[in-house]
Design an enzyme around this catalytic site. Structure first.
Site, PDB file in Angstrom:
ATOM      1  N   GLY A  43      -6.332 -10.790  -1.594  1.00  0.00           N
ATOM      2  CA  GLY A  43      -5.779 -12.068  -1.394  1.00  0.00           C
ATOM      3  C   GLY A  43      -4.544 -12.325  -2.081  1.00  0.00           C
ATOM      4  O   GLY A  43      -4.151 -11.509  -2.681  1.00  0.00           O
ATOM      5  N   CYS A  45     -12.006   1.104   4.295  1.00  0.00           N
ATOM      6  CA  CYS A  45     -11.784   1.829   2.833  1.00  0.00           C
ATOM      7  C   CYS A  45     -12.315   0.866   2.029  1.00  0.00           C
ATOM      8  O   CYS A  45     -12.297  -0.272   1.882  1.00  0.00           O
ATOM      9  CB  CYS A  45     -10.421   2.428   2.717  1.00  0.00           C
ATOM     10  SG  CYS A  45      -9.225   1.260   2.310  1.00  0.00           S
ATOM     11  N   CYS A  83       0.670  -0.992  -0.107  1.00  0.00           N
ATOM     12  CA  CYS A  83       0.010  -0.052   0.156  1.00  0.00           C
ATOM     13  C   CYS A  83       0.957   1.279   0.021  1.00  0.00           C
ATOM     14  O   CYS A  83       0.342   2.273  -0.228  1.00  0.00           O
ATOM     15  CB  CYS A  83      -1.064  -0.028   1.098  1.00  0.00           C
ATOM     16  SG  CYS A  83      -2.226  -1.475   1.125  1.00  0.00           S
TER      17      CYS A  83
END
Length: 394
Positions: A118, A214, A82
């Site tokens: 995943g 989110c 991220c």
């Protein structure tokens, strides 16, 4: 040798839900075109490019930029979970600061699938296996998706130690929605109340509702950084400078602390922030506006403490006193953050950059933080990496 680095162009496209967007090359090319137009230069003046994405095949960065031009420049593909977008920016800034080049593009995009994240390669060891094992030992709840267990478990640890109420996380989400109402590129622009957040579908009883997480989204964002000499030579905007920047990865505290807050990067974020403050010669009390990594409302609360915006254990008071919004001590996530704007992993860090550059230029319209001079960016990726960047209005 270290030269001043200026952000001379930024751009992003509105983020969209999976399936409601263009293919990644078109999204990335559009964000790049906006940043180039904002800077007032052509792609032929870009000397290197760092392109971030998480879910995509190798050289997708080239595929994206070939839509813009075929100039033969070095294009480096970046993946740091991220924090990918900010990692691309980190590398771009280093290239300019070192004197290797004068003008660099940092680009991030994500073409995501619906649903929980995943593994893409289940036939080999997961980079999260140590995190997963620690999470299982600390919180269990194997029926809950892992990302929720990570950050929900971290929020629960704060609740257990300091008596933090579920309503405090709801206040954070409601604040994000009020900010996003003034952001034309946010995915969710309808304000929600604290009560509506609490009444949303429960994802973990007593710990999290759906609105505290989110949404998976798709999109792209870009920034152009350059040296002072290059900007002066071409008459480019030099109003925003990267004053300090740091990237950290996990330390022994992540696993030895036996605390879910450490598993999700508390010490990693605190170390990056402390390095930035020390390099810049400022403190958290000097910051006017912050874009931080609110993948869950729980992580926003933890990040207040990690970044030094409030004392450790003082985040609930910080929220309840309104110190995290307009009229308080520091405006956090004026864009609406990941909770409202969306979180296309590779683009997030550069979308944060776009918001803060606009704030420091004074062009953020109804979101504008009055007299903003110092802006802090926090972008976290589990697995792990954290990038903290301090921007200064010159």
């Amino acid at each position: 040798m270290s030269r001043d680095v200026f952000v001379t162009g930024v751009g992003m496209i509105p983020f969209a839900k999976p399936g409601a967007h263009e293919p990644y090359p078109q999204m990335a090319a559009k964000a790049t075109a906006i940043a180039l137009a904002d800077a007032g230069i052509g792609y032929d003046q870009i000397q290197q490019a760092y392109v971030g994405y998480v879910y995509g095949d190798s050289t997708a960065g080239q595929r994206s930029l070939y839509e813009v031009g075929l100039t033969g420049i070095p294009i480096v593909n970046v993946n740091n979970n991220c924090s990918t977008g900010s990692t691309a920016l980190f590398l771009a800034r280093q290239a300019v600061a070192s004197g290797a080049v004068d003008c660099v593009l940092a680009l991030g995009f994500e073409h995501m699938n619906p649903g929980a994240l995943g593994a893409q390669f289940p036939d080999r060891p997961s980079p999260f296996d140590r995190f997963d094992q620690a999470t299982e030992e600390l919180v269990g709840h194997g029926e809950i998706p892992l990302a929720l267990r990570y950050f929900g478990g971290a929020g629960l640890a704060h609740m257990n130690q300091y008596g933090t109420q579920l309503s405090t996380f709801a206040k954070i989400r409601a604040k994000a929605s009020r900010h996003a109402a003034n952001n034309p590129v946010a995915l969710f622009r309808t304000p929600v109340t604290e009560e509506q957040v609490l009444a949303a579908p429960v994802m973990w009883p007593g710990v999290m509702t759906r609105l505290m997480a989110c949404p998976p989204t798709c999109g792209a964002a870009a920034a152009i950084v350059c040296s002072e000499a290059f900007a002066a030579r071409h008459g480019l905007d030099r109003s925003v400078r990267i004053k300090a920047q740091a990237m950290t990865t996990d330390s022994p505290a992540t696993f030895e602390g036996r605390d879910m807050r450490e598993i999700v990067g508390f010490s990693m974020a605190r170390a990056a922030a402390q390095q930035v403050y020390a390099e810049a010669g400022v403190g958290p009390e000097d910051i006017d506006v912050v874009e931080l990594h609110d993948c869950f409302a729980h992580n926003e609360l933890l990040s207040y403490e990690a970044l030094g915006l409030c004392p450790v254990g003082g985040a609930e008071k910080f929220v309840c006193d309104g110190d995290n919004t307009y009229g308080g001590k520091v405006v956090t996530n004026p864009s609406g953050g990941l909770l409202s704007k969306g979180h296309p992993l590779g683009a997030t860090g550069l979308a944060q950059c776009t918001e803060l550059v606009q704030q420091l230029r004074g062009t953020a319209d109804k979101r504008q933080v009055k007299d903003a001079r110092l802006a802090l960016q926090h972008n976290l990726g589990l697995g792990g990496a954290c990038v903290v960047t301090l921007y200064e209005r010159v």
